[in-house]
Structures are given as C-alpha cells and as structure tokens.
Enzyme design. Structure first.
Site, short mmCIF file in Angstrom:
data_model
loop_
_atom_site.label_atom_id
_atom_site.label_comp_id
_atom_site.label_asym_id
_atom_site.label_seq_id
_atom_site.Cartn_x
_atom_site.Cartn_y
_atom_site.Cartn_z
N THR A 1 41.85 7.12 70.74
CA THR A 1 41.60 5.77 70.25
C THR A 1 42.52 5.65 69.04
OG1 THR A 1 39.31 5.83 71.06
CG2 THR A 1 39.70 4.39 69.20
N SER B 1 41.00 1.09 71.68
CA SER B 1 40.92 2.29 72.51
C SER B 1 41.33 2.03 73.95
CB SER B 1 39.47 2.80 72.50
OG SER B 1 39.35 4.00 73.21
N ILE B 2 41.79 3.09 74.61
CA ILE B 2 41.82 3.12 76.07
C ILE B 2 40.94 4.29 76.56
CG2 ILE B 2 44.01 1.91 76.49
CD1 ILE B 2 45.41 4.62 76.59
N ASP C 1 32.60 5.60 79.49
CA ASP C 1 31.71 5.39 78.34
C ASP C 1 30.34 4.85 78.79
OD1 ASP C 1 33.15 6.42 76.28
OD2 ASP C 1 33.87 4.51 75.50
N SER D 1 31.41 3.95 70.49
CA SER D 1 31.14 4.55 69.17
C SER D 1 32.12 4.05 68.11
CB SER D 1 31.25 6.08 69.25
OG SER D 1 30.28 6.58 70.13
N GLY E 1 38.03 9.06 67.73
CA GLY E 1 37.33 10.35 67.82
C GLY E 1 36.06 10.34 68.65
N1 GLY Z 1 36.10 4.99 74.11
C1 GLY Z 1 35.52 5.49 72.94
C2 GLY Z 1 34.43 4.64 72.41
O1 GLY Z 1 34.48 3.44 72.57
O2 GLY Z 1 33.49 5.12 71.84
#
Ligand code: GLY
Length: 538
Positions: free
Chosen positions: A347, A365-366, A389, A419, A438
């Site tokens: 991310t 993020s991907i 996710d 997250s 992370g």
């Molecule tokens: N893809 C990581 C998050 O959204 O938590």
C-alpha cells in the site's frame, strides 16, 4: 453561564486552523511523486490538486503499492470551512463474485478474479472536481510523463519484484521485468483518456470497454455494470478525543479509526507518561488485542451490515477493567472467535499541507505487492487483489490459515474491510498528519506514532522510525521489529505471558508531517525504512 462555558470550550478545543500561514509540503514514498504534487502547488493549485497529482504519480512509479487499478481513502481538512471529510474510494465486490463461492476454487490473491472494482480513478476525479482548483489535464500530466518516459527501478521496487513476480501475468512480466527502466505506454494512454474524460471514460467509456474485454477473456469478474455503478462516497471521519488531543481518522469500511478509538477509549484514564516501559507496552498490547478482536469479529461495510456499538464508553471501561497488569490475557479468554485478518502487505501513504492550511492524509492500495499480478493488456492497468481483504469464506481459513467474521463476508457491491488509517492528530498547539502502508499492522503503526507525538519524549523522526510492535488478537503473539524491546523489557513481557515474535523484515513506510500551528513551522518525516522524501515549497 452556559454561554461562558461554551465559549471556554471553543477556546480550549484544539482546531487544525492556525494563526500562521504555512509553507506547503508534500511527503510521499517516491521523490518523483512528491514532485508531481509540489508542481501543482507551484501552479497555484491547493493541497487537493497536489494530492490528486501525487496519487496518480505514485500509481506509476510505485506500481507494486497503489494505482488506478486499486483504491484508497483520502482524509481531507478543508481550512476555509474548518471541516474534515473522508473520500472513500475503496474497491467494491463485482456481482459475479456472488457471496464468495468463487474463492472456494480460485485464489483471492493471484490472478484477475481476485480484483475488486477499482475506486481510485473515481476518487481522484472527485477530489479534483469538488475540492481542487486546477484542470484534470494539468494534474494528470506528471503521471502520464512518468508512465511514458519511464523511471529507474530502485532497490525497494526491485526486492518487491523478486518476491512477487511469480504471480505475474504475461503482460505484467513484459512490463515490469524488462530491465532497469520501467515504461508503461498502455497505462500512459489510459491516463491520457482519464485526463480528457475523467471517471466517465474510466467507468463508462473506452477504458471501461477495454478493461471488461480483458476481464472476459482472461477470467476476471468485473463487468460493465460493476464499473458503471461504482460510486465514491464522502463519509464523516471518526473523530474522538484522547487526553487533550483530537483524533480525526478513517471511517468504515476502514477499521482504522474505530480500532484506534477503541484502544484509546480503553486507556482514557491511564497516564502512559508515568508508566515504565514494560508496563506501558504491556498495557498497549492488551488494549490492542481487545480492539483488534472487535475489529475482526464485528466490522465490515456499514452500508451492508449492522455494526454493534463497539465504542460505547461503558463497554470500553469493561474491556479496560479486564486487563491485568501482572499477566497477559490469552486471546482465547477474550473471545471464543477465531477471527483474524488477512496480512495485506503493500500500500502507500502520503501527507500534504498547503499555504492555506488545507491538509490531506491519503492511504492508497492495490493490496498485496503488485496486487493480483494481472496487468490488463489493453489498458496497462495493474489490478488489485482486494477481494482477499474480505472474509472470502467466513468461518473457514483463507489461503493464510486465517478465519474472519461474517460482517466482512463477500456480497455484490460491498466494500471489503480495510486497515488503512489516514489520520490527523490535533494537539493544543501542534498537528500531526500521519499514515502508512502495512496491512493489518497499519493501525498499530499509526497508534505508536501518534503516541510518540502525544507523549513527545523523543525527536519527531523517532515517532516514525522507532522499531515497531503489534498485536492483532490472533495469532496470540506480539509481532515486533528488531530492537523494539531491550532485553530487560523483553524478559519482563515474557514473564507476564506474552509470546514475542521477531519479524524477518522491518515493516511499514510512514510519511508524516508535524505542524507547529503558532509559527507555521513544518517538519516532514519520511520513513527511513523506505525511499520517501519530504518536499517543502520554497
Ligand atoms: N489492502 C490493505 C487494507 O486495506 O487494509
């Protein structure tokens, strides 16, 4: 009397507004992306124009971490209105994913079927149209140039490529493994169409048509109607107070703000400043354990599921009362759920402030490094694998042996729980813009850095660079970076029943700004773990 009381409250309440004008600053994971943002400020754009340009450029030069094939959250402070808002550009589940049955046979991590409907293009376009000053063509140009001219592969990207390239589609291999310079001509064309047509092109126009044709041929689930119905949502951030500081953070479908509020709600009456290291870490870990348990068991897209009143002060006090200082509570005693969360690993995060005091904290993020590994040949878009996710099979372990709750089950059009925790922490005279990549550890990283800011016992760079530790309920262990605990503290934690797990690699890539509101002084804090930079407007 009441009037005087309200006036006093207004005077005492921390506000992100300042008496002083600021220099502008962009802190981001790659220099060229921070420069793209700064170029917008130089053209008299505001922080929102800068954020849009930085987001698009990061998607090109940090292709393993974010991009228009993914999504994210932009947390904004609009200075002239003294208002906070979160732009939710999170991906949604395509209709063909149904209730996730497809992931009983197929991976939710590798390949085109693991992609959610991308949200970033809509999010950036919304940011520009609603809050920016500059034209979309101007804002997209740096990303187009970087995609078309290419950029040199740095050490961080190289190590991500080595790790993830086995999952690459043919086109991803051709694009990313060609040599020391990465050029993305198909993506440059898609960005040119985006510059002209914005979200209409991406979700209903030529780009949509191309992307869906690739998906149909290569086994992806995204169809025309998924794209055409994608919507950005403006949400009220999660706002809470902790001992004289105000937190403004990400709302569901990010679990970040609620989980932070849960931890700090449990600790309202604890003066962490007076605790010794072992007691402080023990208490934080115990509060994290309980907050992550709530996160894993109960949170999901609040437009689809009822979320219990997890932040009720009485409930949080009860959680705090259950913490024993002399012993770690095993996770099995806190709840019988085996809920846990997926370990999303990559991310990006950047922070921006402009001369008027507008602020952006954006985490994009991907999901995994290089997302699904599938690069759509006709658009050059590298697609995310955010479907992982979701609790793709509630009650059953996912590919990583993790089991999640039904609140985060797959459903058509639903957003997967995240997250990502873009945050502002506002103190009596200073403001901290913070966030990081992370996966599940994002929340504890933001928590530790915010504590550094609030307790102010070390230099600002240490809030970001100090070795980190984390507990997410399950597995029942404190995961930590090398050097997080001195030997005495490690012994003491083990004596209290904590299991310590040293992580092989350092984690996170935080990009923060510290603002001293009286003087307007800014300190940019890029994470020493990465290659990020802080650029200040001259
Ligand atoms: N893809 C990581 C998050 O959204 O938590």
């Amino acid at each position: 009397m009441l009037f005087r009381f309200l006036l006093l409250l207004l005077i005492c309440a921390p506000s992100a507004l300042s008496a002083a004008p600021y220099q502008a600053m962009v802190v981001a994971a790659q220099k060229s992306a921070a420069e793209a943002g700064m170029a917008m400020l130089e053209k008299s754009g505001n922080a929102f124009d800068a954020a849009a340009a930085t987001a698009l450029a990061l998607g090109v030069v940090e292709p393993g971490s974010s991009g228009i094939g993914g999504g994210g959250f932009f947390l904004l402070y609009i200075a002239r209105e003294d208002r906070y808002v979160m732009i939710d550009a999170r991906e949604t589940s395509p209709k063909l994913a149904g209730n996730g049955e497809v992931f009983e046979q197929q991976s939710s991590i590798d390949g085109p079927q693991s992609a959610g409907v991308p949200g970033l293009a809509a999010g950036v376009d919304h940011l520009i149209e609603t809050y920016g000053r500059l034209n979309r063509n101007v804002i997209t140009q740096p990303a187009i140039d970087l995609a078309s001219n290419g950029f040199a592969v740095g050490p961080r990207l190289r190590s991500m490529l080595e790790w993830r390239s086995s999952a690459f589609s043919d086109m991803a291999r051709t694009t990313f493994l060609a040599g020391d310079t990465i050029r993305q001509p198909a993506l440059a064309d898609t960005l040119r169409r985006f510059a002209r047509g914005g979200r209409d092109d991406f979700y209903r126009g030529e780009t949509a048509g191309r992307l869906v044709a690739d998906m149909k041929r290569d086994g992806g689930l995204i169809r025309e109607s998924d794209l055409a119905t994608y919507r950005v949502i403006e949400r009220e951030p999660i706002i809470f107070d902790y001992r004289g500081f105000q937190f403004v953070s990400a709302a569901l479908p990010s679990s970040g703000g609620m989980t932070l509020a849960n931890v700090f709600g449990q600790l309202q009456d604890d003066n962490l400043k007076v605790l010794n290291q072992s007691d402080r870490i023990h208490l934080l870990v115990e509060a994290m354990k309980r907050a992550y348990r709530d996160r894993n068991a109960h949170m999901g897209d609040s437009d689809f599921v009822e979320i219990p009143d997890l932040l009720n002060p009485k409930r949080l006090q009860q959680q705090r009362a259950g913490i024993r200082m002399e012993h770690a509570t095993p996770s099995s005693e806190i709840g019988n759920s085996s809920d846990a969360i997926g370990p999303g690993t990559d991310t990006t995060h950047f922070s921006v402030i402009d001369a008027e005091g507008n602020m952006v904290s954006a985490t994009l993020s991907i999901n995994y490094a290089f997302g699904s590994g599938y690069l759509s040949p006709s658009t050059g878009i590298l697609l995310n694998d955010e479907m992982d996710d979701f609790a793709t099979r509630p009650g059953k372990p996912n590919a990583f042996g993790l089991v999640q709750g039904s609140a985060n089950a797959v459903a058509p059009g639903k957003r997967m729980l995240s997250s990502m925790t873009p945050t502002f922490v506002i103190g009596p005279d200073r403001t901290f813009i913070v966030g990081t990549p992370g996966g599940s550890r994002i929340i504890s990283m933001v928590l530790l850095a915010s504590l550094g800011f609030m307790l102010d016992e070390t230099a600002a760079a240490e809030w970001v660079n100090a070795p980190r530790y984390h507990h997410q309920f399950l597995p029942d262990e404190i995961q930590h970076e090398q050097g997080a605990f001195n030997p005495d503290v490690a012994n003491e934690l083990q004596k209290r029943g904590h299991k310590l797990k040293l992580m092989k690699r350092r984690y996170g890539n935080m990009h923060a700004i510290l603002i001293e509101r009286e003087t307007g002084k800014l300190t940019g804090i890029p994470d020493a773990r990465g290659e990020g930079v802080a650029i200040r407007q001259e």
